[in-house]
Design a protein around this motif. Structure first.
Motif, PDB file in Angstrom:
ATOM      1  N   ILE A 141      41.313  36.253  41.567  1.00  0.00           N
ATOM      2  CA  ILE A 141      42.674  36.589  41.991  1.00  0.00           C
ATOM      3  C   ILE A 141      43.521  35.332  42.178  1.00  0.00           C
ATOM      4  O   ILE A 141      44.738  35.354  42.005  1.00  0.00           O
ATOM      5  N   TYR A 196      42.933  39.104  48.558  1.00  0.00           N
ATOM      6  CA  TYR A 196      42.243  40.320  48.124  1.00  0.00           C
ATOM      7  C   TYR A 196      42.625  41.528  48.985  1.00  0.00           C
ATOM      8  O   TYR A 196      42.556  42.659  48.532  1.00  0.00           O
ATOM      9  N   PRO A 200      36.283  37.593  47.391  1.00  0.00           N
ATOM     10  CA  PRO A 200      36.131  38.998  47.020  1.00  0.00           C
ATOM     11  C   PRO A 200      34.950  39.688  47.711  1.00  0.00           C
ATOM     12  O   PRO A 200      34.783  40.888  47.536  1.00  0.00           O
TER      13      PRO A 200
END
Lengths: 644, 210
Positions: B81, B44, B17
């Motif tokens: 994620i 991402y 991220p």
């Protein structure tokens, strides 16, 4: 009246035929105009001596061109150029003038005549060179910038030359002239009969008036005019400004081209810059074209054929000499290979200021008339041959340079701009986000009062009707990375995107749509990302509504995600079958698609968690629901979440 | 360059991220992206708002033979994620449960970077556990999906590694490993005895000169 129209028709007709043909063969528009001039002048005799008068008028195109050039150069950039301007420019002008003078004296001319010829020949053609560089997109590179520096220095040097020439007068010519008397070139001058210090004072005052007036007075004036929303009045104001400055400069004995250039620079930071540019642009183009035609038409073929070898020899010799001087400068200033040749070949001709200076020299009894006739031909012929040098550059220098070098780094001449058309509620947010993310934007809007308000917040917005393609071109459409179309009017947005898509097939376009139907039209027109202006806000409102009803926020999130996905997929599917000239209700493909889509939605949204898992009801679904009818394998299941 | 006709297809699911701080992972990405038959997915980038397209992800899994999760250790686990991705993509009936054998037999491993050094990741170190203890949930999930679990490919002390050229060497090793796996030149026989793949020299078979 009919005579005037007929002439206009002949000139326009010649241009309309010759220029596209020349462009098609890759010869550039300048050569097209020159050829058009030769055809209607010396070859067919359709136009005659009046070309001289028209030429004086058409020279105004050069003035306008420098205004536009100034607009694209803000004071900061100009200041950065100062060393180039003085260094390159003075070397070129003094070097060439001295070399020509020396050679002329070898041929037995008096030193004063030789010097005058040197000065005439040291000048290059701003009109041809800038026009060609712009057309080829070479203006922003080093070669283009260096060439421009020299041309600008020449424009300044002309003023000094015009002051110097009368001092070179030959006594015997002067005597002959006084018999003939004044040839009617009555000039208006403010400075006539003033003492030296007064002249200086008046000149400084005039320049100050242009700078201060341009900076402080032009804005309220343009804002007042913009408020009327009358396009032609704005055009009139732009023309008035340029002509007014040209008159003022002429009155105090400065070059009008230089004066308007200065005005352009002063206005370069103004919000009206792009509007001014696109208003002046067509006039500039036509006048310059006319100017080139008159150069072609004015060639004295009789004299040329009589003295063909001599004149051609002189011309080629002159161009060779000028290129050599330029080449030496290019070496001294360590230009890169291609820039070096562009610089040397591009500026090798004599120019339109040469005509002016020659005429002035004859009037002031510096150069004999018969010699000037021949020199005039050399100047014209060298201009005529210039496009050939650019072709030489394109066809020979560039391929060799590309082959020999292991590819030079691309010159990044300007950060690719982002154009935002429309700075209302929609465009404003996009602009704020882009600016705060460190991108440079060019914003165009036609609400003068709004622009004024935004300025107070330090946001620079240009005035203009963003639906006009020419204005977008002035704003740098061809170098742009991204275009955001955020104007209110749906019709204009569609037309604009159609046009831009045709001109720039690879430009990314983000467009704002009022409703679904406009989405289809914008999609058809070629926009990349289409955003319904009320869609996202309505979705948020729905979220709030569901939250207020007590639904779990994450369930809402999942539902809204489904809704948005479905809606966007459906819209895209319909956009693909939408037809511009068929009414939606008549478009059977579209209608059946729309019907089936609307029945899907209920099924997608009403998921109470008890149904068999379908394509639309997945994500975090516990196996006991997912496998209602499947055999249970409890030992293989990860820990299940509680069912709602 | 001659490639074996039936090259193995590799899918790398990458989650980071904060990529402007991701020196090691960026270097590894550059190596992986340069290879044919290696699909590199920046999760991402593809799902900046976490709206994972389950169909597309499952289809992608089916099209590849070797699956890799590439990520930095965040709080002894994956960046968020990747957990979201597992929750959604490893569906009942696809990855596990009734008829859930679509991933059976595919090879899987994690390529992780950890800020702590190897000592720290040990029973007696500051983290009180070896790195693989922290990968347990993933490894068990993979077993549940009947995939062939390999030990992780690890860069310890990834922040300290930014000083020398350790990152470049690690990334190079990653590229060599991926190439060998793709070209079926990787010897998997002693994998079960390794704590992590790059514990000792990579078992790459000698290429038969062709």
């Amino acid at each position: 009246m009919i005579g005037l129209l007929l002439q206009a028709f002949i000139y326009l007709c010649a241009a309309v035929i010759a220029v596209p043909i020349a462009k098609r063969f890759g010869l550039g528009s300048v050569l097209g105009y020159l050829i058009a001039g030769i055809v209607i002048g010396p070859m067919t005799g359709l136009v005659g001596r009046e070309t001289q008068d028209i030429q004086h008028f058409a020279e105004f195109g050069v003035v306008m061109m420098l205004f536009v050039v100034g607009l694209e150069l803000d004071p900061k950039t100009l200041w950065k150029m100062r060393s180039k301007l003085l260094g390159l420019g003075s070397f070129q002008v003094f070097g060439t003038a001295a070399a020509v003078m020396a050679i002329a004296m070898v041929f037995g001319l008096v030193w004063s005549v030789a010097l005058a010829i040197g000065l005439v020949f040291s000048l290059s053609s701003t009109a041809i060179v800038l026009q060609t560089l712009n057309e080829k997109g070479l203006m922003k590179g080093d070669g283009g910038q260096n060439s421009f520096s020299v041309l600008l220095f020449q424009d300044i040097a002309v003023i000094a030359m015009l002051a110097l020439v009368p001092l070179l007068a030959l006594p015997e010519l002067q005597a002959a002239m006084s018999h003939g008397g004044d040839d009617g070139h009555g000039t208006y001058s403010l400075t006539e009969g003033m003492a030296g210090w007064q002249v200086t004072l008046v000149t400084i005052a005039a320049v100050a008036a242009v700078v201060v007036g341009g900076h402080y007075l032009s804005r309220p004036l343009f804002r007042f005019i913009a408020a009327t929303k009358m396009r032609e009045v704005f055009t009139a104001a732009a023309l008035m400004l340029v002509i007014g400055i040209a008159i003022l400069m002429t009155l105090v004995g400065l070059s009008p081209a230089l004066g308007t250039f200065l005005a352009g620079v002063v206005l370069a930071n103004s919000e009206f810059r792009h509007e001014l540019e696109s208003d002046i642009e067509p006039f500039k183009g036509l006048l310059l074209g006319l100017f080139f035609i008159t150069v072609g038409a004015g060639i004295n073929f009789a004299l040329l054929f009589d003295e063909f070898a001599l004149i051609l020899g002189l011309t080629l010799g002159l161009m060779l000499l000028k290129s050599l001087v330029l080449l030496v400068i290019a070496f001294v200033f360590k230009m890169r290979l291609t820039d070096k040749w562009l610089f040397s070949l591009g500026l090798a001709q004599a120019g339109e200021f040469g005509f002016v200076l020659l005429a002035f020299s004859v009037q002031n009894a510096v150069i004999p008339a018969d010699l000037s006739q021949m020199l005039l031909l050399v100047v014209a012929l060298s201009m005529l041959l210039t496009p050939a040098l650019f072709i030489l550059f394109d066809k020979i220098v560039l391929p060799i340079a590309n082959k020999n070098q292991t590819r030079e780094d691309d010159e990044i001449t300007e950060q690719g701009t982002i154009i935002i058309a429309g700075h209302g509620r929609f465009g404003q947010i996009v602009n704020r986000v882009l600016l705060s993310s460190g991108y440079k934007t060019v914003v165009i809007d036609q609400h003068a009062d709004l622009i004024e308000g935004m300025r107070k917040f330090g946001v620079q917005v240009f005035y203009g009707d963003a639906s006009r393609p020419d204005l977008l071109h002035a704003a740098g459409l061809h170098d742009a990375k991204l275009l955001v179309v955020a104007i209110d009017d749906a019709e204009q947005a569609v037309e604009l995107i159609k046009h831009v898509r045709m001109e720039c097939p690879n430009l990314h376009i983000v467009a704002r749509a009022v409703d679904r139907n406009e989405v289809y039209r914008l999609y058809y027109a070629g926009a990349n990302d289409i955003v319904r202006e009320l869609f996202d806000s309505s979705v948020r409102a729905s979220r709030y509504a569901l939250e207020a009803l007590g639904m779990h926020p994450h369930e809402i999130e999942k539902n809204m995600t489904k809704f948005v996905d479905h809606d966007r997929t459906a819209t895209r599917a319909i956009a693909a079958v939408w037809k511009e000239d068929v009414d939606n209700f008549e478009n059977e493909e579209l209608m059946s698609l729309a019907k089936s889509i609307s029945t899907q939605l209920d099924d997608i949204m009403k998921d109470d968690g008890s149904k068999l898992v379908s394509k639309h009801h997945r994500g975090w679904t516990p196996p006991n629901v997912a496998a209602v009818q499947a055999a249970e394998q409890p030992e293989l299941k990860p820990e299940a979440k509680p069912t709602k | 360059m001659s490639e074996p006709k039936n090259a193995s297809k590799i899918l790398i699911l990458f989650a980071h991220p904060a990529q402007n701080h991701a020196k090691a992972n960026m270097a590894m990405m550059a190596q992986a992206k340069a290879l044919e038959n290696v699909t590199f997915v920046d999760l991402y980038a593809e799902y900046p708002r976490f709206k994972i397209n389950v169909d597309a992800e499952q289809q992608r899994l089916l099209e590849h033979d070797i699956i890799i999760f590439q990520f930095p250790i965040y709080w002894y686990s994956t960046p968020a994620i990747l957990k979201e991705w597992q929750d959604l993509v490893f569906e009942y009936g696809f990855a596990f449960g009734q008829d859930g054998n679509k991933l059976a037999g595919k090879k899987f491993f994690c390529a992780v970077t950890a800020a702590g050094d190897e000592l720290r990741y040990s029973d007696s170190g500051g983290n009180e556990h070896g790195l693989r203890d922290f990968l347990l949930p993933i490894e068990q999930s993979i077993k549940l999906c009947q995939m062939d679990l390999l030990p992780p490919f690890v860069l310890y002390g990834s922040l300290a590694a930014q000083q020398g050229n350790e990152i470049a060497e690690h990334a190079m090793l990653y590229g060599q490993m991926l190439t060998a796996m793709r070209d079926n030149q990787f010897d998997y026989s002693d994998m079960s005895s390794r704590e992590f793949i790059n514990q000792s020299a990579l078992p790459i078979k000698q290429q038969v000169a062709s």
